[in-house]
Design a protein around this motif. Sequence first.
Motif, mmCIF file in Angstrom:
data_model
loop_
_atom_site.group_PDB
_atom_site.id
_atom_site.type_symbol
_atom_site.label_atom_id
_atom_site.label_comp_id
_atom_site.label_asym_id
_atom_site.label_seq_id
_atom_site.Cartn_x
_atom_site.Cartn_y
_atom_site.Cartn_z
ATOM 1 N N ARG A 23 -64.622 137.445 -15.920
ATOM 2 C CA ARG A 23 -63.687 136.495 -16.526
ATOM 3 C C ARG A 23 -63.200 135.488 -15.492
ATOM 4 O O ARG A 23 -63.045 134.305 -15.791
ATOM 5 C CB ARG A 23 -62.498 137.245 -17.150
ATOM 6 C CG ARG A 23 -62.824 137.950 -18.456
ATOM 7 C CD ARG A 23 -61.549 138.288 -19.207
ATOM 8 N NE ARG A 23 -60.715 139.208 -18.441
ATOM 9 C CZ ARG A 23 -60.792 140.524 -18.517
ATOM 10 N NH1 ARG A 23 -61.670 141.094 -19.324
ATOM 11 N NH2 ARG A 23 -59.989 141.293 -17.803
ATOM 12 N N GLY A 24 -62.954 135.967 -14.263
ATOM 13 C CA GLY A 24 -62.502 135.064 -13.209
ATOM 14 C C GLY A 24 -63.528 134.004 -12.876
ATOM 15 O O GLY A 24 -63.188 132.834 -12.681
ATOM 16 N N GLU A 25 -64.811 134.400 -12.823
ATOM 17 C CA GLU A 25 -65.879 133.440 -12.535
ATOM 18 C C GLU A 25 -66.017 132.416 -13.655
ATOM 19 O O GLU A 25 -66.219 131.228 -13.405
ATOM 20 C CB GLU A 25 -67.201 134.172 -12.326
ATOM 21 C CG GLU A 25 -67.309 134.875 -10.990
ATOM 22 C CD GLU A 25 -67.164 133.906 -9.823
ATOM 23 O OE1 GLU A 25 -67.820 132.841 -9.845
ATOM 24 O OE2 GLU A 25 -66.373 134.180 -8.912
ATOM 25 N N LEU A 26 -65.921 132.885 -14.888
ATOM 26 C CA LEU A 26 -66.008 131.965 -16.024
ATOM 27 C C LEU A 26 -64.836 130.991 -16.029
ATOM 28 O O LEU A 26 -65.003 129.799 -16.311
ATOM 29 C CB LEU A 26 -66.044 132.750 -17.338
ATOM 30 C CG LEU A 26 -67.331 133.530 -17.615
ATOM 31 C CD1 LEU A 26 -67.177 134.387 -18.865
ATOM 32 C CD2 LEU A 26 -68.522 132.581 -17.759
ATOM 33 N N SER A 27 -63.639 131.504 -15.715
ATOM 34 C CA SER A 27 -62.462 130.646 -15.663
ATOM 35 C C SER A 27 -62.596 129.605 -14.556
ATOM 36 O O SER A 27 -62.272 128.422 -14.744
ATOM 37 C CB SER A 27 -61.214 131.492 -15.438
ATOM 38 O OG SER A 27 -60.070 130.669 -15.270
ATOM 39 N N ARG A 28 -63.094 130.031 -13.403
ATOM 40 C CA ARG A 28 -63.273 129.119 -12.275
ATOM 41 C C ARG A 28 -64.274 128.016 -12.631
ATOM 42 O O ARG A 28 -64.030 126.839 -12.372
ATOM 43 C CB ARG A 28 -63.756 129.915 -11.057
ATOM 44 C CG ARG A 28 -64.025 129.074 -9.812
ATOM 45 C CD ARG A 28 -64.558 129.958 -8.705
ATOM 46 N NE ARG A 28 -65.002 129.182 -7.556
ATOM 47 C CZ ARG A 28 -64.233 128.798 -6.561
ATOM 48 N NH1 ARG A 28 -62.950 129.118 -6.566
ATOM 49 N NH2 ARG A 28 -64.721 128.102 -5.551
ATOM 50 N N ARG A 29 -65.374 128.403 -13.254
ATOM 51 C CA ARG A 29 -66.380 127.413 -13.639
ATOM 52 C C ARG A 29 -65.815 126.438 -14.681
ATOM 53 O O ARG A 29 -66.087 125.242 -14.631
ATOM 54 C CB ARG A 29 -67.617 128.113 -14.186
ATOM 55 C CG ARG A 29 -68.768 127.142 -14.517
ATOM 56 C CD ARG A 29 -70.006 127.875 -14.981
ATOM 57 N NE ARG A 29 -71.077 126.947 -15.269
ATOM 58 C CZ ARG A 29 -71.931 126.479 -14.368
ATOM 59 N NH1 ARG A 29 -71.828 126.880 -13.106
ATOM 60 N NH2 ARG A 29 -72.882 125.628 -14.702
ATOM 61 N N HIS A 30 -65.021 126.979 -15.592
ATOM 62 C CA HIS A 30 -64.387 126.131 -16.613
ATOM 63 C C HIS A 30 -63.500 125.074 -15.959
ATOM 64 O O HIS A 30 -63.533 123.898 -16.356
ATOM 65 C CB HIS A 30 -63.569 127.010 -17.554
ATOM 66 C CG HIS A 30 -62.745 126.262 -18.538
ATOM 67 N ND1 HIS A 30 -63.287 125.527 -19.575
ATOM 68 C CD2 HIS A 30 -61.385 126.098 -18.630
ATOM 69 C CE1 HIS A 30 -62.314 124.961 -20.264
ATOM 70 N NE2 HIS A 30 -61.155 125.288 -19.716
ATOM 71 N N VAL A 31 -62.733 125.455 -14.957
ATOM 72 C CA VAL A 31 -61.864 124.512 -14.253
ATOM 73 C C VAL A 31 -62.704 123.470 -13.508
ATOM 74 O O VAL A 31 -62.390 122.274 -13.535
ATOM 75 C CB VAL A 31 -60.931 125.255 -13.279
ATOM 76 C CG1 VAL A 31 -60.187 124.261 -12.388
ATOM 77 C CG2 VAL A 31 -59.936 126.113 -14.045
ATOM 78 N N LEU A 32 -63.775 123.892 -12.852
ATOM 79 C CA LEU A 32 -64.618 122.959 -12.094
ATOM 80 C C LEU A 32 -65.290 121.948 -13.016
ATOM 81 O O LEU A 32 -65.398 120.762 -12.678
ATOM 82 C CB LEU A 32 -65.672 123.732 -11.293
ATOM 83 C CG LEU A 32 -65.129 124.593 -10.154
ATOM 84 C CD1 LEU A 32 -66.247 125.411 -9.524
ATOM 85 C CD2 LEU A 32 -64.440 123.729 -9.099
ATOM 86 N N GLU A 33 -65.728 122.387 -14.172
ATOM 87 C CA GLU A 33 -66.341 121.456 -15.121
ATOM 88 C C GLU A 33 -65.303 120.484 -15.670
ATOM 89 O O GLU A 33 -65.603 119.301 -15.890
ATOM 90 C CB GLU A 33 -67.010 122.240 -16.250
ATOM 91 C CG GLU A 33 -68.270 122.966 -15.777
ATOM 92 C CD GLU A 33 -68.889 123.851 -16.841
ATOM 93 O OE1 GLU A 33 -68.235 124.069 -17.894
ATOM 94 O OE2 GLU A 33 -70.016 124.334 -16.624
ATOM 95 N N ALA A 34 -64.073 120.968 -15.868
ATOM 96 C CA ALA A 34 -62.997 120.073 -16.302
ATOM 97 C C ALA A 34 -62.685 119.042 -15.214
ATOM 98 O O ALA A 34 -62.470 117.861 -15.508
ATOM 99 C CB ALA A 34 -61.746 120.889 -16.644
ATOM 100 N N ALA A 35 -62.670 119.479 -13.959
ATOM 101 C CA ALA A 35 -62.414 118.561 -12.844
ATOM 102 C C ALA A 35 -63.501 117.492 -12.767
ATOM 103 O O ALA A 35 -63.210 116.317 -12.553
ATOM 104 C CB ALA A 35 -62.344 119.339 -11.532
ATOM 105 N N MET A 36 -64.754 117.912 -12.960
ATOM 106 C CA MET A 36 -65.838 116.944 -12.894
ATOM 107 C C MET A 36 -65.756 115.944 -14.046
ATOM 108 O O MET A 36 -65.961 114.747 -13.860
ATOM 109 C CB MET A 36 -67.192 117.652 -12.920
ATOM 110 C CG MET A 36 -68.323 116.765 -12.426
ATOM 111 S SD MET A 36 -69.951 117.424 -12.788
ATOM 112 C CE MET A 36 -70.098 117.032 -14.527
#
Length: 217
Positions: A23-36
């Motif tokens: 879940r932490g990895e998915l959340s982190r990726r979600h934030v990075l895609e939002a930042a991009m």
Amino acid sequence: MREAVVEPSTSPEVSGSRRRNRRGELSRRHVLEAAMRLLSSGGPDSISANMVAKEAHVTWGTLQYQFGDVDGLWAATLIHILETAGPSIWARPSAGSVHKRIAEVIDLLWKALDSPYSAAVSNLRSGLAKDRFELERTYPRTAAALDELDENWALQFREFFDGVAVDPLRARQVIALLPAALRGLHAEMAYGSPVDSNDALAGLRNALTLYMTPPPA
């Protein structure tokens, strides 16, 4: 005496830890895609960690937990771009001559300038300190990630010309010149310049072919 065999743990605690990590990895990726996405939009608030949190529907505390600070967020975003953009931009060369490989690499980079990856990096660069010392002082991890992007470009360029004869010194100079030249022409087109981009790109291809080809012995 036979050694005891230790079976892999299947305890609820271990399984729960794996689920939490996932879940932490998915959340982190979600934030990075939002930042991009936000950075590539180029909006006035795109270079804002608070806006990234809002775009990703997470709290600022979540961003701090995942990235430490704003510097960590931007550095991680750049590395995310490096890891995801490469396969969609770079391709192996198909031609055997210097001229045709230059044409191929220019075409790849020209198309990449229209990608959200390129827009995100350009907008982030524009919002950070231009002075290198100040950038390293305020955003050391981001500065290092930008260096990694630049080094990756240089490596990709050198590998693109493996197997054909080019002047190594001039190739290194073209590595420094080509991205800036293409960004400048791309900006001209965006501003409605009357310059014919096809003519400009053809001239650039021909000039670089002459420049990078080693002189006859």
